[in-house]
Design a protein around this motif. Structure first.
Motif, mmCIF file in Angstrom:
data_model
loop_
_atom_site.group_PDB
_atom_site.id
_atom_site.type_symbol
_atom_site.label_atom_id
_atom_site.label_comp_id
_atom_site.label_asym_id
_atom_site.label_seq_id
_atom_site.Cartn_x
_atom_site.Cartn_y
_atom_site.Cartn_z
ATOM 1 N N VAL A 12 64.392 44.904 74.202
ATOM 2 C CA VAL A 12 63.313 44.267 73.431
ATOM 3 C C VAL A 12 63.907 43.471 72.269
ATOM 4 O O VAL A 12 63.525 42.314 72.012
ATOM 5 C CB VAL A 12 62.313 45.327 72.907
ATOM 6 N N ARG A 16 63.792 36.709 73.832
ATOM 7 C CA ARG A 16 63.513 35.377 73.276
ATOM 8 C C ARG A 16 62.487 34.656 74.161
ATOM 9 O O ARG A 16 62.521 33.428 74.304
ATOM 10 C CB ARG A 16 64.809 34.549 73.198
ATOM 11 N N LEU A 21 57.268 32.178 68.668
ATOM 12 C CA LEU A 21 57.533 33.366 67.852
ATOM 13 C C LEU A 21 59.007 33.491 67.499
ATOM 14 O O LEU A 21 59.353 33.944 66.399
ATOM 15 C CB LEU A 21 57.045 34.625 68.571
ATOM 16 N N HIS A 118 55.992 42.190 69.759
ATOM 17 C CA HIS A 118 57.142 42.709 69.010
ATOM 18 C C HIS A 118 57.756 41.713 68.028
ATOM 19 O O HIS A 118 58.715 42.066 67.340
ATOM 20 C CB HIS A 118 58.222 43.203 69.979
HETATM 21 S S1 SF4 Z 1 56.753 38.626 71.314
HETATM 22 FE FE1 SF4 Z 1 57.601 40.030 72.840
HETATM 23 S S2 SF4 Z 1 57.889 38.800 74.706
HETATM 24 FE FE2 SF4 Z 1 57.655 37.374 72.966
HETATM 25 S S3 SF4 Z 1 59.773 36.947 72.254
HETATM 26 FE FE3 SF4 Z 1 58.987 38.664 71.023
HETATM 27 S S4 SF4 Z 1 59.668 40.493 72.129
HETATM 28 FE FE4 SF4 Z 1 59.834 38.777 73.558
#
Ligand code: SF4
Length: 235
Positions: A12, A16, A21, A118
């Protein structure tokens, strides 16, 4: 040797998958808030926090830009975390009422904290696509926790809407129409390893705690009920 959950957490933290985000979390980590200008921000996805054999899972929304995105641990280093960990300590699920940094000695008893997204999102608002993309991590985390998991506390409507489809996809018989979110809402899902008790609570955001919409006794009531359902609190 690393547990499967520790391996998942490491994966996790390297994710990326969501370009918007990734850009935001790293921009915040570079620009920083003035009060933290001497600190090195985590600036990466924040994995779940707590033991691999947790009986209770707490599901929030996403890391805060200058909280978990700075410290690298869920709900650590901001007012929301202060509120949550004080309540967890009050009901006997944490060894201390504060959470200021990843090495502050905080231990959770049978309890793990995670989020459906996350990475810190702009304005605390992930898009539906980002929620669905990150949902695969939540599904994987739930699959690993299932043998011991007995209760879930969901903080806020976003977490509730995110979790129920993932539970359904993981084989839990979530009723249709889906149970509505509310503070004190609860639903019990039968499962192969025993029932799973899902509780709703208003989120510990400052918007709720500063206005009195969510008070410490309100949160402690929900955490206490969930802790008893999970067998972590007796009486
Ligand atoms: S929000 Fe979740 S799926 Fe998107 S980059 Fe962050 S850890 Fe990865």
């Amino acid at each position: 040797m690393s547990t499967p959950l520790a391996v998942l957490d490491a994966r996790v933290a390297d994710c990326r998958a969501c370009p918007r985000l990734v850009a935001w979390r790293e921009k915040v980590a570079t620009e920083k808030r003035a009060a933290f200008r001497d600190q090195t921000y985590w600036g990466r996805p924040v994995p779940g926090f707590g033991p691999a054999d947790a009986a209770l899972l707490i599901v929030g929304l996403a890391p805060a830009a200058h909280g978990a995105n700075r410290t690298g641990r869920m709900f650590t280093g901001d007012r929301s975390g202060d509120f949550l960990y004080a309540a967890l300590h009050a009901v006997g699920l944490a060894n201390q009422p504060t959470s200021v940094s990843a090495d502050d000695g905080l231990t959770l008893y049978g309890t793990r904290i995670t989020a459906p997204v996350h990475c810190a999102p702009p304005d605390n608002r992930p898009t539906p696509t980002e929620r669905d993309t990150c949902g695969r991590w939540l599904a994987a985390e739930l699959a690993l926790l299932t043998p011991t998991l007995r209760a879930v506390v969901v903080l806020g409507g976003f977490g509730w809407q995110s979790l129920l489809p993932v539970l359904a996809a993981n084989g839990w018989p979530v009723p249709r129409p889906r149970p509505k979110f509310g503070h004190g809402a609860s639903v019990t899902l039968p499962g192969a390893t025993g029932p799973l008790h899902v509780f709703g609570s208003y989120h510990v955001s400052q918007q709720n705690t500063f206005t009195g919409k969510l008070t410490p006794p309100m949160l402690e009531d929900v955490l206490g009920a969930a802790g008893r359902a999970a067998g972590l609190i007796v009486g």
